[in-house]
Design a protein around this motif. Structure first.
Motif, PDB file in Angstrom:
ATOM      1  N   GLU A 194      -7.741  -2.653   6.939  1.00 22.61           N
ATOM      2  CA  GLU A 194      -6.903  -3.767   6.475  1.00 22.61           C
ATOM      3  C   GLU A 194      -6.536  -4.690   7.631  1.00 22.61           C
ATOM      4  OE1 GLU A 194      -6.030  -4.586   3.413  1.00 22.61           O
ATOM      5  OE2 GLU A 194      -7.009  -2.862   2.470  1.00 22.61           O
ATOM      6  N   ILE A 204       0.864  -1.187   0.000  1.00 25.20           N
ATOM      7  CA  ILE A 204       0.000   0.000   0.000  1.00 25.20           C
ATOM      8  C   ILE A 204       0.897   1.232   0.000  1.00 25.20           C
ATOM      9  CG2 ILE A 204      -1.868   1.245   1.133  1.00 25.20           C
ATOM     10  CD1 ILE A 204      -2.623  -1.347   2.564  1.00 25.20           C
ATOM     11  N   GLU A 205       0.756   2.069  -0.996  1.00 21.47           N
ATOM     12  CA  GLU A 205       1.582   3.274  -1.047  1.00 21.47           C
ATOM     13  C   GLU A 205       1.173   4.249   0.044  1.00 21.47           C
ATOM     14  OE1 GLU A 205       3.016   4.848  -4.788  1.00 21.47           O
ATOM     15  OE2 GLU A 205       1.763   3.387  -5.843  1.00 21.47           O
ATOM     16  N   GLN A 206       2.135   4.991   0.549  1.00 19.87           N
ATOM     17  CA  GLN A 206       1.904   5.867   1.697  1.00 19.87           C
ATOM     18  C   GLN A 206       0.775   6.855   1.443  1.00 19.87           C
ATOM     19  OE1 GLN A 206       5.347   7.285   3.924  1.00 19.87           O
ATOM     20  NE2 GLN A 206       4.534   9.354   3.852  1.00 19.87           N
ATOM     21  N   ARG A 207       0.676   7.366   0.222  1.00 21.27           N
ATOM     22  CA  ARG A 207      -0.362   8.356  -0.089  1.00 21.27           C
ATOM     23  C   ARG A 207      -1.761   7.778   0.049  1.00 21.27           C
ATOM     24  NH1 ARG A 207       1.270   8.278  -6.497  1.00 21.27           N
ATOM     25  NH2 ARG A 207       0.303   6.257  -6.989  1.00 21.27           N
ATOM     26  N   ASP A 208      -1.873   6.453  -0.014  1.00 24.91           N
ATOM     27  CA  ASP A 208      -3.177   5.793   0.072  1.00 24.91           C
ATOM     28  C   ASP A 208      -3.477   5.235   1.453  1.00 24.91           C
ATOM     29  OD1 ASP A 208      -3.524   6.208  -2.707  1.00 24.91           O
ATOM     30  OD2 ASP A 208      -2.414   4.362  -3.163  1.00 24.91           O
ATOM     31  N   LEU A 209      -2.514   5.303   2.350  1.00 25.42           N
ATOM     32  CA  LEU A 209      -2.675   4.624   3.645  1.00 25.42           C
ATOM     33  C   LEU A 209      -3.070   5.623   4.735  1.00 25.42           C
ATOM     34  CD1 LEU A 209      -2.552   1.816   4.864  1.00 25.42           C
ATOM     35  CD2 LEU A 209      -0.216   2.282   5.570  1.00 25.42           C
ATOM     36  N   THR A 210      -4.358   5.880   4.844  1.00 27.25           N
ATOM     37  CA  THR A 210      -4.880   6.685   5.940  1.00 27.25           C
ATOM     38  C   THR A 210      -5.040   5.788   7.167  1.00 27.25           C
ATOM     39  OG1 THR A 210      -7.160   6.169   5.363  1.00 27.25           O
ATOM     40  CG2 THR A 210      -6.162   8.112   4.305  1.00 27.25           C
ATOM     41  N   ARG A 225      -7.877   3.460   6.539  1.00 24.66           N
ATOM     42  CA  ARG A 225      -7.557   2.367   5.616  1.00 24.66           C
ATOM     43  C   ARG A 225      -6.739   1.300   6.330  1.00 24.66           C
ATOM     44  NH1 ARG A 225      -5.593   1.657   0.146  1.00 24.66           N
ATOM     45  NH2 ARG A 225      -5.327  -0.611  -0.082  1.00 24.66           N
TER      46      ARG A 225
END
Length: 377
Positions: A328, A315-321, A324
């Motif tokens: 997961e 999971i790229e950092q920009r997508d990992l809130t 999120r």
């Protein structure tokens, strides 16, 4: 008269990604009767490993900056030139049979000096992308050892020098790999490891505690968290996890990290080459968050390789809130079978024999050199 064992000079920068595979090779070469010396930059060994070398030498090195900053570029060039002069003097004194470089600009001085003195050199690339320093050095190397079967930018004449060895891991990792994956009991403790490699991963300190705090209380009460944090973030991470009722051990460094990894049900980590290699050899499911803005996206390539095998989730950092991440983790904690399958898939990618293959390559290069010299050392 007793003959002195051949000396192999290892060249590695001060980051774990470079030092750990060099450490593994030093262990194996020592078992095979070679004398091993290490040359590194001024950072030295920051990992408390007690590097298994006869001698450790430090040489000045620098990473060239942007061409837009000619002053910084000139300073770096001067530092590298000074390092090459010192390396030339060192190699004339040590008289190594070969020099093995593990990437990064600190390897340039000793490998350039090796070329000047006619000493054969080998390059080991830990990532799925050939690093910039290695691209400079590979042209004159006797061989290029790769950690992945496909390595970006390794093509043409350079590809002809390539030999797939995998990324060597240390003996402590091989020992930790003997620990079977601990199946997650739906009523038992959940062992979660979070570490960010040598970059420190401030992002994890900011994202993980709030993510864990949103999990149901019944899950939080089962969590056994071990998390690496930067020194300035330790207190805040401890306070947040304690407020969430989570049993947590927070520190800047864990010397026994491979065994902690082996005891974990899930690992959250960056995707540095050594981290990915160790996760695979030990066989642990992971959520990999590649370091953003890394040169040539090497961590993304590393993480993608393991994720495609089914051993991790990238999971790229920009997508990992935090939301999120909580989603997961909740999904994985509710599916022990998914975690067990991922652990098996990761382990299937592990290459515990890599260090032996790399040591074999060193022996082959030395043997070719001796043959070319008519059997002399």
């Amino acid at each position: 008269m007793t003959r002195e064992p051949p000396t192999i000079l290892l060249a590695a920068g001060g980051t774990g990604g470079h030092l750990f595979p060099a450490y593994a090779l030093a262990e194996e070469l020592g078992r095979r009767g070679f004398a091993v010396d290490l040359v590194t930059d001024m950072r030295g060994d920051r990992y408390g490993t007690g590097f298994p070398a006869r001698s450790v030498y430090q040489l000045p090195a620098a990473t060239p900056g942007s061409k837009r900053n000619p002053i910084a570029l000139a300073r770096a060039s001067f530092t590298l030139a000074r390092g090459i002069l010192k390396a030339h003097k060192l190699l004339r004194s040590v008289k190594p049979a070969a020099v093995v470089g593990f990437g990064g600009y600190p390897t340039i001085p000793p490998l350039v000096a090796a070329r000047m003195l006619g000493v054969p050199s080998i390059i080991h690339e830990q990532n799925a992308v050939l690093g910039r320093a290695n691209r400079v050095l590979a042209k004159h190397a006797a061989a290029v050892a790769t950690s992945f079967r496909k390595t970006k930018f390794l093509e043409g004449a350079l590809a002809e020098k390539a030999r797939f060895t995998g990324n060597p891991v240390r003996g402590v990792v091989i020992e930790a790999a003997k620990t079977p994956y601990p199946p997650l009991n739906q009523n038992g403790p959940i062992h979660l490891l979070v570490f960010g490699g040598s970059q420190g991963a401030r992002f994890f300190s900011e994202a993980v505690p709030p993510a864990l705090a949103t999990l149901p209380l019944s899950v939080r009460q089962r969590l056994k968290l071990v998390q690496q944090a930067r020194e300035e973030d330790v207190a805040a991470v401890k306070a947040e996890t304690a407020a969430a009722g989570i049993d947590a051990e927070i520190a800047t460094f864990f010397k026994n990290l491979p065994q902690i990894m082996a005891d974990s049900h899930v690992v959250i980590a960056r995707a540095g080459a050594s981290s990915v290699a160790e996760l695979a050899v030990i066989g642990r499911p992971s959520i990999l968050v590649p370091l953003p803005h890394s040169l040539d996206s090497d961590q993304l390539a590393n993480a993608t390789n393991l994720a495609e095998s089914g051993g991790s989730w990238c999971i790229e950092q920009r997508d990992l809130t935090p939301l999120r991440l909580a989603t997961e983790l909740g999904r994985l904690f509710d599916s022990p079978d998914t975690l067990s399958r991922a652990a098996a898939s990761a382990k299937a990618q592990g290459q515990a024999s890599s260090v032996g293959l790399l040591a074999d390559l060193v022996g082959d290069v030395i043997g070719r050199r001796r043959g070319a010299d008519g059997g002399t050392s």
